[in-house]
Write an enzyme that holds these catalytic residues in place. Structure first.
Site, PDB file in Angstrom:
ATOM      1  N   ARG A 125       0.796  -1.228   0.000  1.00  0.00           N
ATOM      2  CA  ARG A 125       0.000   0.000   0.000  1.00  0.00           C
ATOM      3  C   ARG A 125       0.835   1.288   0.000  1.00  0.00           C
ATOM      4  O   ARG A 125       0.361   2.327   0.445  1.00  0.00           O
ATOM      5  CB  ARG A 125      -0.976   0.036   1.182  1.00  0.00           C
ATOM      6  CG  ARG A 125      -2.042  -1.045   1.143  1.00  0.00           C
ATOM      7  CD  ARG A 125      -3.036  -0.795   0.001  1.00  0.00           C
ATOM      8  NE  ARG A 125      -4.103  -1.767   0.025  1.00  0.00           N
ATOM      9  CZ  ARG A 125      -4.122  -2.892  -0.698  1.00  0.00           C
ATOM     10  NH1 ARG A 125      -3.116  -3.178  -1.502  1.00  0.00           N
ATOM     11  NH2 ARG A 125      -5.140  -3.724  -0.616  1.00  0.00           N
ATOM     12  N   SER A 153     -11.251   0.407   1.670  1.00  0.00           N
ATOM     13  CA  SER A 153     -10.715   0.001   2.973  1.00  0.00           C
ATOM     14  C   SER A 153     -10.168   1.206   3.730  1.00  0.00           C
ATOM     15  O   SER A 153      -9.432   2.018   3.169  1.00  0.00           O
ATOM     16  CB  SER A 153      -9.597  -1.028   2.791  1.00  0.00           C
ATOM     17  OG  SER A 153     -10.098  -2.197   2.196  1.00  0.00           O
ATOM     18  N   GLU A 167      -5.230   3.438   5.627  1.00  0.00           N
ATOM     19  CA  GLU A 167      -5.057   3.241   4.190  1.00  0.00           C
ATOM     20  C   GLU A 167      -5.606   4.437   3.426  1.00  0.00           C
ATOM     21  O   GLU A 167      -5.082   4.839   2.401  1.00  0.00           O
ATOM     22  CB  GLU A 167      -5.756   1.953   3.741  1.00  0.00           C
ATOM     23  CG  GLU A 167      -5.537   1.642   2.274  1.00  0.00           C
ATOM     24  CD  GLU A 167      -5.933   0.224   1.893  1.00  0.00           C
ATOM     25  OE1 GLU A 167      -6.434   0.038   0.774  1.00  0.00           O
ATOM     26  OE2 GLU A 167      -5.727  -0.711   2.694  1.00  0.00           O
TER      27      GLU A 167
END
Length: 305
Positions: free
Chosen positions: A167, A216, A298
Site C-alpha cells: 500500500r 478500505s 489506508e
C-alpha cells in the site's frame, strides 16, 4: 492569492473539493488545476513558484480532505489522461483511466489484469498505492510509469525507482504520474470476463458498495491484502481486529464503520471530515487497547483541520 502561470487547461481558485471525493467531505483547495495535456502540466509546474505545494488528486476514491481545505495547487487529470492502449500483453493507461475500465479492456484483449476490476479509483492512485486484491498487486504487473517532476521534467520510473511496498511507494513529493505500462498474463477473454463477474458478485455481497465510502479504511496488520482463496486466514485482517474491538457499526456524527464490512467507513449523510477522521482514530485506539495492534490508515488524509 497565489500567482498562477498561464495555462491552456482550467484553473479555479478556492475550489471546494468535497464533491470530487467519494466520501463527499472537505474544504477548498487554494487552486484546482485541470491540465489540458502533458505539455500543459509540464509548462505549469516548471513556471510555478517552487515554494507552492502541489497535490496530485485522482478520482478521490481513497481520500479524506479535511474541513479546512488544502493550502496547495491540486492537480486533477481528466479526459486528456484516460487513454488505454494494448500491444500484445502490455497495457498502457493514462493516469485518469479507471482501474475497472483498464481491467475490462485488457480482458477483452486476452490480458489478465482482472484484479483491478474491483479496485475503486484510477490507475494513478493504483500505482501510487500499489493497489491489490486476491493476492495480486500493481507491483506484480508493473513495467514502467511516466511522471512529471515538481520542476516540470518528464521522467520514466522503474519498479526500483518506486520501491513498491504494501500500500505504498516512494514517489517524491509533488511529482505527478501521467501514464503507466502494465503487463499481464495471457488469458481467454471469456474466462477473464467470467472471473471478473464472480469478483464483482463477491464484492457486492461483502462490501457496502451502495454506501458512500472510500474503500478500505485501514491497512491489514498482516501486511498483505486478502488472497480470495479458501485457506485465507483472517486473524490479522483489519476487519477482524475491528470486530474484536467491538467497533463494527460504531458512529461519530454522520460517520459510521459499516455494519456490512467493518473496515469500510461510510458517510451516512452530513458527516464532516472531522467526524470521519475522529471515528477512525477512535477505532485505532480501541483496537490498540484490545489487541496491542496499531492500525495504519489506508485512506489518505490531507489538508487542514
Amino acid at each position: 492569492m497565489i500567482e498562477m502561470p498561464e495555462v491552456r487547461g482550467k484553473l479555479t481558485h478556492g475550489r471546494a473539493l468535497a464533491d470530487l471525493t467519494w466520501l463527499r467531505v472537505g474544504g477548498p483547495a487554494d487552486v484546482l488545476f485541470q491540465p489540458a495535456d502533458v505539455q500543459d502540466l509540464q509548462d505549469f509546474l516548471a513556471a510555478l513558484d517552487p515554494e507552492v505545494s502541489v497535490f496530485p488528486m485522482g478520482v478521490g476514491s481513497n481520500l479524506i480532505v479535511r474541513d479546512g481545505g488544502l493550502r496547495a495547487v491540486v492537480v486533477r487529470m481528466g479526459r486528456g489522461f484516460n487513454h488505454i492502449s494494448i500491444d500484445g500483453r502490455r497495457v498502457t493507461a493514462g493516469v485518469a483511466a479507471l482501474d475497472a475500465h483498464v481491467a475490462r479492456k485488457a480482458a477483452e484483449a486476452g490480458v489478465d489484469l482482472t484484479f483491478l476490476r474491483t479496485i475503486p479509483g484510477a490507475i494513478g492512485g493504483a500505482v501510487r498505492m500499489n493497489a491489490g486484491c486476491y493476492g495480486s498487486y500493481v507491483a506484480d504487473v508493473f513495467v514502467e510509469a511516466t511522471a512529471i517532476t515538481r520542476e516540470g521534467k518528464l521522467v520514466k520510473l522503474s519498479a526500483d525507482d518506486l520501491n513498491f511496498q504494501y500500500r505504498q511507494t516512494d514517489l517524491p513529493e509533488g511529482w505527478v504520474i501521467v501514464e503507466a505500462v502494465l503487463e499481464g498474463e495471457a488469458g481467454d477473454p471469456a474466462e477473464l470476463a467470467e472471473r471478473m463477474e464472480h469478483q464483482l458478485a463477491k464484492r457486492d455481497e461483502t462490501q457496502p458498495t451502495k454506501d458512500r465510502s472510500a474503500g478500505s479504511t485501514f491497512r491489514n496488520p498482516a501486511g498483505f491484502s486478502s488472497t480470495g482463496r479458501s485457506d485465507d486466514v483472517h486473524d490479522l485482517k483489519a476487519w477482524k481486529v475491528i470486530d474484536d474491538a467491538g467497533m463494527r457499526g460504531a458512529r461519530i456524527g454522520g460517520a459510521q464503520m459499516s455494519e456490512k464490512h467493518s473496515n469500510f467507513m461510510i458517510n451516512t449523510g452530513g458527516a464532516t471530515a472531522a467526524d470521519l477522521e475522529n471515528l477512525g482514530e477512535e477505532v485505532r485506539k480501541k483496537v490498540f487497547e484490545q489487541s496491542g495492534l496499531t492500525l495504519e490508515w489506508e485512506i489518505k488524509r490531507v489538508g487542514e483541520f
